[in-house]
Write a protein that holds these residues in place. Structure first.
Motif, mmCIF file in Angstrom:
data_model
loop_
_atom_site.group_PDB
_atom_site.id
_atom_site.type_symbol
_atom_site.label_atom_id
_atom_site.label_comp_id
_atom_site.label_asym_id
_atom_site.label_seq_id
_atom_site.Cartn_x
_atom_site.Cartn_y
_atom_site.Cartn_z
ATOM 1 N N ARG A 88 12.181 -11.622 -3.034
ATOM 2 C CA ARG A 88 11.654 -11.700 -1.353
ATOM 3 C C ARG A 88 11.376 -10.403 -0.420
ATOM 4 O O ARG A 88 10.546 -10.300 0.300
ATOM 5 C CB ARG A 88 11.897 -12.618 -0.948
ATOM 6 N N GLN A 89 12.470 -10.595 0.068
ATOM 7 C CA GLN A 89 13.003 -9.164 0.544
ATOM 8 C C GLN A 89 12.422 -7.587 0.558
ATOM 9 O O GLN A 89 12.419 -7.051 1.524
ATOM 10 C CB GLN A 89 14.890 -9.397 0.957
ATOM 11 N N ARG A 90 13.083 -7.460 -1.316
ATOM 12 C CA ARG A 90 11.798 -6.414 -1.181
ATOM 13 C C ARG A 90 10.016 -6.208 -1.318
ATOM 14 O O ARG A 90 10.214 -5.492 -1.375
ATOM 15 C CB ARG A 90 12.761 -5.810 -2.921
ATOM 16 N N PHE A 91 9.867 -7.634 -1.919
ATOM 17 C CA PHE A 91 8.313 -7.548 -1.357
ATOM 18 C C PHE A 91 8.085 -7.324 -0.022
ATOM 19 O O PHE A 91 7.032 -6.358 0.069
ATOM 20 C CB PHE A 91 8.602 -9.008 -1.936
ATOM 21 N N VAL A 92 9.245 -8.301 1.018
ATOM 22 C CA VAL A 92 8.111 -7.495 1.797
ATOM 23 C C VAL A 92 8.794 -5.977 2.558
ATOM 24 O O VAL A 92 7.786 -5.271 3.269
ATOM 25 C CB VAL A 92 9.544 -8.668 3.253
ATOM 26 N N GLU A 93 9.725 -5.497 1.958
ATOM 27 C CA GLU A 93 10.171 -3.849 2.346
ATOM 28 C C GLU A 93 9.185 -3.165 1.924
ATOM 29 O O GLU A 93 8.542 -2.479 2.452
ATOM 30 C CB GLU A 93 11.366 -4.137 2.239
ATOM 31 N N LEU A 94 8.750 -3.799 0.630
ATOM 32 C CA LEU A 94 7.192 -2.708 -0.385
ATOM 33 C C LEU A 94 5.865 -2.958 0.800
ATOM 34 O O LEU A 94 4.941 -1.955 0.788
ATOM 35 C CB LEU A 94 7.498 -3.365 -1.710
ATOM 36 N N TYR A 95 5.972 -3.992 1.132
ATOM 37 C CA TYR A 95 4.606 -4.357 1.533
ATOM 38 C C TYR A 95 4.921 -3.431 3.180
ATOM 39 O O TYR A 95 3.585 -3.462 3.298
ATOM 40 C CB TYR A 95 4.359 -5.772 1.772
ATOM 41 N N ARG A 137 0.671 -0.490 -6.168
ATOM 42 C CA ARG A 137 1.299 0.270 -7.302
ATOM 43 C C ARG A 137 3.235 0.905 -6.848
ATOM 44 O O ARG A 137 3.416 0.658 -7.522
ATOM 45 C CB ARG A 137 0.920 1.967 -6.446
ATOM 46 N N SER A 138 3.477 -0.065 -5.699
ATOM 47 C CA SER A 138 4.907 0.569 -5.392
ATOM 48 C C SER A 138 5.424 -0.989 -5.776
ATOM 49 O O SER A 138 7.170 -1.165 -6.361
ATOM 50 C CB SER A 138 4.988 0.344 -3.748
ATOM 51 N N VAL A 139 4.862 -2.696 -5.769
ATOM 52 C CA VAL A 139 5.457 -2.933 -6.749
ATOM 53 C C VAL A 139 5.709 -3.246 -7.983
ATOM 54 O O VAL A 139 6.424 -3.284 -8.477
ATOM 55 C CB VAL A 139 4.742 -5.006 -6.852
ATOM 56 N N LEU A 140 4.409 -2.859 -8.968
ATOM 57 C CA LEU A 140 4.410 -2.104 -10.214
ATOM 58 C C LEU A 140 5.621 -1.090 -10.576
ATOM 59 O O LEU A 140 5.823 -0.959 -11.636
ATOM 60 C CB LEU A 140 3.305 -1.783 -11.107
ATOM 61 N N ALA A 141 5.645 -0.390 -9.737
ATOM 62 C CA ALA A 141 6.826 0.598 -10.426
ATOM 63 C C ALA A 141 8.464 0.061 -9.327
ATOM 64 O O ALA A 141 9.721 0.567 -10.482
ATOM 65 C CB ALA A 141 7.220 1.970 -9.802
ATOM 66 N N ASP A 142 8.860 -1.053 -8.952
ATOM 67 C CA ASP A 142 9.929 -1.424 -8.095
ATOM 68 C C ASP A 142 9.839 -2.463 -9.377
ATOM 69 O O ASP A 142 9.775 -3.480 -10.416
ATOM 70 C CB ASP A 142 9.904 -1.945 -7.118
ATOM 71 N N PRO A 143 11.664 -1.682 -9.874
ATOM 72 C CA PRO A 143 11.924 -2.403 -11.044
ATOM 73 C C PRO A 143 12.550 -3.915 -10.743
ATOM 74 O O PRO A 143 12.856 -4.529 -11.765
ATOM 75 C CB PRO A 143 14.171 -1.938 -11.265
ATOM 76 N N GLY A 203 2.637 4.039 4.309
ATOM 77 C CA GLY A 203 1.447 5.083 3.671
ATOM 78 C C GLY A 203 0.400 5.014 3.271
ATOM 79 O O GLY A 203 -0.116 5.746 2.476
ATOM 80 N N ALA A 204 -0.154 3.471 3.733
ATOM 81 C CA ALA A 204 -2.105 3.647 3.651
ATOM 82 C C ALA A 204 -2.907 3.905 5.153
ATOM 83 O O ALA A 204 -3.731 4.011 5.058
ATOM 84 C CB ALA A 204 -2.428 2.085 3.178
ATOM 85 N N GLY A 205 -1.672 4.130 5.526
ATOM 86 C CA GLY A 205 -2.908 5.101 7.160
ATOM 87 C C GLY A 205 -2.646 3.307 8.114
ATOM 88 O O GLY A 205 -3.743 3.881 8.940
ATOM 89 N N LEU A 206 -2.109 2.886 7.676
ATOM 90 C CA LEU A 206 -2.683 1.291 9.108
ATOM 91 C C LEU A 206 -2.121 1.387 9.713
ATOM 92 O O LEU A 206 -1.284 2.093 10.254
ATOM 93 C CB LEU A 206 -2.158 0.503 8.150
ATOM 94 N N PRO A 207 -2.652 1.019 11.352
ATOM 95 C CA PRO A 207 -2.636 1.649 12.679
ATOM 96 C C PRO A 207 -0.791 0.612 12.776
ATOM 97 O O PRO A 207 -0.742 -0.002 11.889
ATOM 98 C CB PRO A 207 -2.954 0.143 13.361
ATOM 99 N N ASP A 208 0.080 1.794 14.047
ATOM 100 C CA ASP A 208 0.466 1.667 14.125
ATOM 101 C C ASP A 208 1.342 1.583 15.395
ATOM 102 O O ASP A 208 2.828 1.151 15.997
ATOM 103 C CB ASP A 208 1.566 3.037 13.931
ATOM 104 N N PHE A 224 -4.361 0.035 1.921
ATOM 105 C CA PHE A 224 -3.083 -0.769 1.562
ATOM 106 C C PHE A 224 -2.405 -1.333 0.639
ATOM 107 O O PHE A 224 -1.845 -1.759 -0.139
ATOM 108 C CB PHE A 224 -3.488 -1.656 3.175
ATOM 109 N N ASN A 225 -2.918 -2.699 -0.390
ATOM 110 C CA ASN A 225 -3.024 -3.819 -1.369
ATOM 111 C C ASN A 225 -3.113 -3.052 -2.673
ATOM 112 O O ASN A 225 -2.320 -2.900 -3.511
ATOM 113 C CB ASN A 225 -3.919 -4.362 -1.340
ATOM 114 N N GLU A 226 -3.801 -1.880 -2.801
ATOM 115 C CA GLU A 226 -3.736 -0.817 -3.745
ATOM 116 C C GLU A 226 -2.448 0.115 -3.435
ATOM 117 O O GLU A 226 -1.640 0.039 -4.563
ATOM 118 C CB GLU A 226 -4.974 0.906 -3.382
#
Length: 149
Positions: free
Chosen positions: A84-91, A23-29, A97-102, A17-19
């Motif tokens: 902060r809001q974008r961080f939450v959205e990507l989290y 990756r998404s955080v580092l790609a986000d402008p 994306g990581a397949g955590l339980p829904d 999940f954190n990987e």
């Protein structure tokens, strides 16, 4: 009752999940400037923090500098509400994306965890003195009612 740590798949599930998230955080402008080029150790630290907060082992506090290190990492960043809001959205997207339980109760715990943590980070990022820091000084243990029936 099963912990959030166990329900998320333990260390392996949270690392995956954190990987995905990092990756998404580092790609986000909008967020990349807060993280620079990134650090290989960040995923390990983030996974240990999340694991401990979700009821797993206390490696983050015991071996990685714990919450004081986290406070120091955020000081001076001046995180905006938009960031902060974008961080939450990507989290939250990383959970898919990581397949955590829904499971709805699990996802609500995940959402409340990142909302609270990101608000603490924003406050600490703007603190010009220690008394302006958020009063939290230890890794919070996040609880939940368990999987939805």
């Amino acid at each position: 009752m099963v912990s959030l740590f166990e329900y998320a798949g333990g260390h392996e599930g949270l690392h995956r999940f954190n990987e995905h998230f990092y990756r998404s955080v580092l790609a986000d402008p909008l967020l990349q400037p807060l993280f620079g080029a990134g650090r290989a150790s960040h995923i390990t630290h983030l996974t240990a923090f999340t694991a401990e907060s979700f009821g797993g082992p206390d490696v983050f506090s015991r071996d990685m500098g714990g919450f004081p290190m986290l406070i120091a990492a955020h000081r001076g960043l001046k995180i905006s509400e938009e960031q902060r809001q974008r961080f939450v959205e990507l989290y939250l997207a990383a959970a898919d994306g990581a397949g955590l339980p829904d499971d709805p109760a699990f996802r609500e715990a995940l959402r409340s965890h990142v909302e609270f943590g990101s608000q603490v980070a924003v406050q600490n990022s703007h603190a010009e003195s220690d008394d302006q820091l958020h009063p939290l000084r230890d890794v919070p243990l996040w609880e939940w009612p368990g999987p939805s029936a």
